[in-house]
Design a protein around this motif. Sequence first.
Motif, PDB file in Angstrom:
ATOM      1  N   VAL A  90       0.859  -1.412   0.263  1.00 34.44           N
ATOM      2  CA  VAL A  90       0.198  -0.012   0.012  1.00 34.44           C
ATOM      3  C   VAL A  90       0.797   1.298  -0.061  1.00 34.44           C
ATOM      4  O   VAL A  90       1.830   1.196   0.837  1.00 34.44           O
ATOM      5  N   ARG A  91       0.629   2.137  -0.795  1.00 31.07           N
ATOM      6  CA  ARG A  91       1.329   3.301  -0.957  1.00 31.07           C
ATOM      7  C   ARG A  91       0.312   4.447  -0.969  1.00 31.07           C
ATOM      8  O   ARG A  91      -0.394   4.619  -1.984  1.00 31.07           O
ATOM      9  N   THR A  92       0.509   5.392  -0.113  1.00 32.83           N
ATOM     10  CA  THR A  92      -0.475   6.523   0.129  1.00 32.83           C
ATOM     11  C   THR A  92      -0.052   7.357   1.046  1.00 32.83           C
ATOM     12  O   THR A  92       1.271   7.423   1.274  1.00 32.83           O
ATOM     13  N   VAL A 104     -11.099   8.638   4.388  1.00 31.37           N
ATOM     14  CA  VAL A 104     -10.379   8.185   3.020  1.00 31.37           C
ATOM     15  C   VAL A 104     -10.805   8.802   1.884  1.00 31.37           C
ATOM     16  O   VAL A 104     -12.204   8.937   1.778  1.00 31.37           O
ATOM     17  N   ASP A 105     -10.074   9.606   1.189  1.00 31.57           N
ATOM     18  CA  ASP A 105     -10.351  10.565   0.241  1.00 31.57           C
ATOM     19  C   ASP A 105     -11.387  11.550   0.621  1.00 31.57           C
ATOM     20  O   ASP A 105     -12.451  11.958   0.109  1.00 31.57           O
ATOM     21  N   ASP A 106     -11.042  11.918   1.767  1.00 30.61           N
ATOM     22  CA  ASP A 106     -12.037  12.860   2.575  1.00 30.61           C
ATOM     23  C   ASP A 106     -13.256  12.639   3.005  1.00 30.61           C
ATOM     24  O   ASP A 106     -14.203  13.339   3.302  1.00 30.61           O
ATOM     25  N   ARG A 107     -13.626  11.294   2.800  1.00 28.86           N
ATOM     26  CA  ARG A 107     -15.077  10.776   3.242  1.00 28.86           C
ATOM     27  C   ARG A 107     -14.694   9.733   4.185  1.00 28.86           C
ATOM     28  O   ARG A 107     -13.900   8.934   4.225  1.00 28.86           O
ATOM     29  N   PRO A 108     -15.924   9.848   5.082  1.00 22.69           N
ATOM     30  CA  PRO A 108     -15.808   9.011   6.232  1.00 22.69           C
ATOM     31  C   PRO A 108     -15.976   7.557   5.930  1.00 22.69           C
ATOM     32  O   PRO A 108     -16.911   7.060   5.000  1.00 22.69           O
ATOM     33  N   VAL A 109     -15.227   6.432   6.448  1.00 19.46           N
ATOM     34  CA  VAL A 109     -15.193   5.108   5.986  1.00 19.46           C
ATOM     35  C   VAL A 109     -14.898   4.495   7.261  1.00 19.46           C
ATOM     36  O   VAL A 109     -14.206   4.886   8.355  1.00 19.46           O
ATOM     37  N   MET A 160     -12.616  -2.094   5.588  1.00 24.96           N
ATOM     38  CA  MET A 160     -11.718  -1.739   4.398  1.00 24.96           C
ATOM     39  C   MET A 160     -10.330  -2.621   4.686  1.00 24.96           C
ATOM     40  O   MET A 160      -9.910  -2.628   5.828  1.00 24.96           O
ATOM     41  N   LEU A 161      -9.888  -3.144   3.478  1.00 21.44           N
ATOM     42  CA  LEU A 161      -8.368  -3.609   3.717  1.00 21.44           C
ATOM     43  C   LEU A 161      -7.496  -2.544   3.726  1.00 21.44           C
ATOM     44  O   LEU A 161      -7.759  -1.602   2.730  1.00 21.44           O
ATOM     45  N   ALA A 162      -6.567  -2.960   4.147  1.00 18.74           N
ATOM     46  CA  ALA A 162      -5.323  -1.606   3.941  1.00 18.74           C
ATOM     47  C   ALA A 162      -4.918  -1.616   2.632  1.00 18.74           C
ATOM     48  O   ALA A 162      -4.624  -0.301   2.237  1.00 18.74           O
ATOM     49  N   VAL A 163      -5.133  -2.591   1.809  1.00 16.62           N
ATOM     50  CA  VAL A 163      -4.709  -2.542   0.333  1.00 16.62           C
ATOM     51  C   VAL A 163      -5.509  -1.487  -0.378  1.00 16.62           C
ATOM     52  O   VAL A 163      -5.368  -0.999  -1.323  1.00 16.62           O
ATOM     53  N   GLN A 164      -6.767  -1.597   0.208  1.00 12.26           N
ATOM     54  CA  GLN A 164      -7.815  -0.907  -0.776  1.00 12.26           C
ATOM     55  C   GLN A 164      -7.553   0.706  -0.404  1.00 12.26           C
ATOM     56  O   GLN A 164      -7.944   1.585  -1.181  1.00 12.26           O
ATOM     57  N   ALA A 165      -6.699   0.927   0.463  1.00 11.27           N
ATOM     58  CA  ALA A 165      -6.485   2.468   0.722  1.00 11.27           C
ATOM     59  C   ALA A 165      -5.117   2.683  -0.435  1.00 11.27           C
ATOM     60  O   ALA A 165      -4.688   4.102  -0.469  1.00 11.27           O
ATOM     61  N   ASN A 166      -4.676   2.009  -0.987  1.00 14.14           N
ATOM     62  CA  ASN A 166      -3.632   2.187  -2.030  1.00 14.14           C
ATOM     63  C   ASN A 166      -4.025   3.414  -2.744  1.00 14.14           C
ATOM     64  O   ASN A 166      -5.151   3.546  -3.609  1.00 14.14           O
ATOM     65  N   GLY A 167      -3.142   4.598  -2.697  1.00 17.77           N
ATOM     66  CA  GLY A 167      -3.310   5.648  -3.634  1.00 17.77           C
ATOM     67  C   GLY A 167      -4.332   6.538  -3.164  1.00 17.77           C
ATOM     68  O   GLY A 167      -4.699   7.637  -3.655  1.00 17.77           O
ATOM     69  N   LYS A 168      -4.876   6.254  -1.801  1.00 16.89           N
ATOM     70  CA  LYS A 168      -6.078   7.169  -1.329  1.00 16.89           C
ATOM     71  C   LYS A 168      -5.741   7.754   0.004  1.00 16.89           C
ATOM     72  O   LYS A 168      -5.558   7.103   0.777  1.00 16.89           O
ATOM     73  N   PRO A 169      -5.534   9.125   0.283  1.00 20.51           N
ATOM     74  CA  PRO A 169      -5.162   9.766   1.302  1.00 20.51           C
ATOM     75  C   PRO A 169      -6.137   9.201   2.601  1.00 20.51           C
ATOM     76  O   PRO A 169      -7.117   9.391   2.415  1.00 20.51           O
ATOM     77  N   VAL A 170      -5.272   9.043   3.506  1.00 24.48           N
ATOM     78  CA  VAL A 170      -6.209   8.804   4.832  1.00 24.48           C
ATOM     79  C   VAL A 170      -6.144   9.710   5.975  1.00 24.48           C
ATOM     80  O   VAL A 170      -4.697  10.084   6.244  1.00 24.48           O
ATOM     81  N   ARG A 171      -7.218   9.882   6.575  1.00 28.07           N
ATOM     82  CA  ARG A 171      -6.826  11.106   7.594  1.00 28.07           C
ATOM     83  C   ARG A 171      -7.545  10.094   9.135  1.00 28.07           C
ATOM     84  O   ARG A 171      -8.462   9.643   8.998  1.00 28.07           O
ATOM     85  N   THR A 172      -6.908  10.401  10.080  1.00 27.59           N
ATOM     86  CA  THR A 172      -7.299   9.778  11.509  1.00 27.59           C
ATOM     87  C   THR A 172      -7.484  10.934  12.382  1.00 27.59           C
ATOM     88  O   THR A 172      -6.978  12.053  12.088  1.00 27.59           O
ATOM     89  N   VAL A 173      -8.030  10.628  13.752  1.00 27.45           N
ATOM     90  CA  VAL A 173      -8.269  11.524  14.679  1.00 27.45           C
ATOM     91  C   VAL A 173      -6.938  12.378  14.809  1.00 27.45           C
ATOM     92  O   VAL A 173      -6.829  13.450  15.269  1.00 27.45           O
TER      93      VAL A 173
END
Lengths: 162, 784
Positions: free
Chosen positions: A4-6, A52-57, A62-75
């Motif tokens: 995963v690259r993001t 993920v991509d600015d939308r709540p998820v 979700m699998l970690a690999v599905q976040a590939n290329g999609k910016p993630v933000r946490t608390v």
Amino acid sequence: MPYVRTTVNGQPVEREVEARLLLSDFLRHELDLTGTHVGCEHGVCGACTVLVDDRPVRACLMLAVQANGKPVRTVESLAEPGQPLSRVQAAFKRNHALQCGFCTPGILMSLTAVLEEEGPVSKERAVDALRGHLCRCTGYRNIMTAIDEICAEPKEVGGGAG
Amino acid sequence: MPGNVGRRMPRLEDDRLLRGNGMYLDDIHLSGSLHAHVVRSMHANARIAGIDVEGARRAPGVRLVLTGHDLGDLNGPLPLLGPHPSLLAPRTQRPLAVDRVRYVGEAIVMIVAEDRYLAEDAADLVQIDYEPLPEVVEFDDARRGDRFVHDDIADNVAAVVSQVRGDPEEVIRSAPHTLALSLDIERSCGSPLEGRGVLADWDPRRQKLTVFDSTQSPVAIRQGLSRILDVPLDRLEVSAPDVGGGFGTKIMLFYPEEVLVPYAALRLSRPVKWTEDRWEHFISANQERGQHHEAVVAFDDNGRILAVSTDFDHDTGAYVPYGIAVPAVTGTHLPGQYDIEHYRYSGRVLYTNKPPVSPYRGAGRPQGVFVMERLIGAVAKRLGTEPWRVRRANLIPSSAFPYDTGLELHDRSRAIYDSGSYVEGFDRMLSHVDVEAFRERQRATRAEGRHLGLGMATYVEGTGVGPYEGCAATLNSSGRIVLEVSVPSQGQGHATTFAQIAADVIGCAAEQVHVVTAAGGPTAVGHGTFGSRAAVMSGNAVAAAAHALRAKILAAASVLLECSAEDLETRDGNVFVRGAENARVSLADIASGANPIQYPGTDRPTPWVSREPGSDAPVSLSATEYFRSGQWVFGSGAHGVMVEVDPGTGRVTIDQYVVVHDCGRVINPLVVDGQVVGGLIQGIGGALLERLTFADNGQPTTTSFLNFHLPTVDDLPPLVLDHLETPSPWNPLGIKGTGEAGIIPVAAAIAEAIEDALSPFEVPVTSMPLFPADIRTAIDRTEP
Ligand code: FES
Ligand code: FES
């Protein structure tokens, strides 16, 4: 191994991960971002909500690999260390909108997404976002008060959307 | 500095939690950690003919597989809490089942592997040979005589709890009116959003076993674990990190994992972590509530209640780890605020093939209140009067305190209500509800085919269970006060409320006070957070320790300021000479002055304060005090609720909920309101949404939040929240506990409201919870 690259909270992340690794476990146990909590792993409680991509998820669905290329933000991204709390965080603190605090990060992320939407903050949208979360402690009353305060403030007040 | 206690002060712990810096059990990452997974019974009642773990032992990443046999002596029955003569046949669980399982979810094998995924893979390879036995699921099954949870207990009875005051049987025989009700409260559970979890690490270099446990009582776990594992206390540390809710579920001790995980860490000399998932929580964490009552009330023409009697069955699940606590609390709390001269209860504690029962917020009180208030509703109906009139006619008057109930609590202390303003509280609730206006509305809307209903309930809550709690208060040379207590917080805000208490005594800001839950300090012999006792017991210990520390601070300051301690006062973190504002010294300077050693970075030498003139001993700026009490103190409240029921769908909407609440002196209204409202919504869940269900063979059928519905924001009704403060005369701060209050009368009040709404159909409400389908079915039954 798949990788995963993001970016996570603005930082580039590139890792090999097992295909079956959940995004919630990846964030918590590989990146040590333990502010994202896991309350059910069934996608029901909302404690694991991240953007993920600015939308709540639900990070547990979700699998970690599905976040590939999609910016993630946490608390952890809502307020820099040593900097003031974000608007939503500050409203929660003023109004005792958390007790054990376990559900809180997920709710903060959902509300932050609503705040980032175009135009004035809509109470309806905020309450709708809260509907997707379970809190066993507060009975939601003080969370509603916090939402009322956020909606009453002009948008630029109090450290921006998050 | 007076002014902290009573203040709506935002919590000191929130900043950290809001930034995602909480440290819950599963957030603790020790390097080299292994992960445990528990293989659990798939049958409710079965003999185990064989356990084959060879495949699991060979699976990738597996480091240890434990069966009951591997544990040897350690696999004896876990401790029984609160032994009591009424326990006829107490049985507790073994850490791992060996030849018999008694509920779906009972632990059989524990696998420890490099990560949780691998441990779960290996679990699939464990083969268990079951020989199923007939299951005891419902109360009727327990009485059938052909099926047994424990083979040597032919009637499935664990205990019989009973008490009598006066002569209820005679009064019932001769009373002008009597009536009887059969009432049910079904099984439910606390469901904290964070499940259970344990992390243990044996460090052979320090020779220390460190355990983190998501528990409400790390101190009791430490004391018990020391004996169970034979590890001396000085080599054992147990602490509760941030805990994501408890509600009683986490006051159970010991759960099997609390023994197994530390044991595995000892064996492997590596950290071992176990975190429960939600499915496991539904099948293996303790539950509560299930009771069936056959109740009788005797009364006169004026609605004066002469006697109450109930015979009830209490479902304790497969084991009875908590003794008789829950059914005894039901019995002792049932009469509540009503002055009933003749009363008896007799409760049979029955084993069933379901998860064990231990207290869940309310701990038997909601059941008792449900019974009492349903009886009152029935009395009112029989006399053709308003239920509130019956209640009011029977309330204990303020002149009657202290009010001796004549009943003994399960810790063998006497239930004496210390103080209360029941009539005043009830009248306040009535004025918020405005019964006449409601009846008017009800009549008017009936004409439109709508069904509004009004319900009420009152309760008492015995709180502040003894015998004692302690606090060690220390002034450190950063000028901060550190309070060590033994009660951890699961969200109740102790870091703030205890700081408020100490700040007022010491004369500093609450922000200057730091609260820690002791893992091994002088207060590590206390108890834990349950039974709404933390504020009462530890709060008063905090006050006592702060007073003792203040005296020491003043003594040290009197040396520095060269005056007598009597001339000193404290304010804003400084000690002043009264009337001489410039003659002052800060808490930090007092602390450094009390230490003869100059440390690097100390910017100026402080005068050395000796204990007394001519002595060289340093002054201790630390004080440990205990608050001891053998008497519970009783909070109280009155709830009123207005609902609308749609007879077509069975849906219940709460139009308004009124709470009048009295927990004595309030430390932080923000926190107390939070506890009350949180409990109230949990109670609404218990009345209308939450029910644990089991198939006929004992298989649990509610095993996720998808079918065990916690309330969401849509279940928050319009609320009126009002307080009375009737201080307890039995502790210096005048506090009564409040953690459980909100939940206690909710099901009872809602039951009355639903029955009132459906009065045209004459649907009796005799059980809780009620889902829309239950209401529909009840209506169908009455329609010709
Ligand atoms: S943990 Fe993801 S929704 Fe509950
Ligand atoms: S604050 Fe505990 S679950 Fe929401």
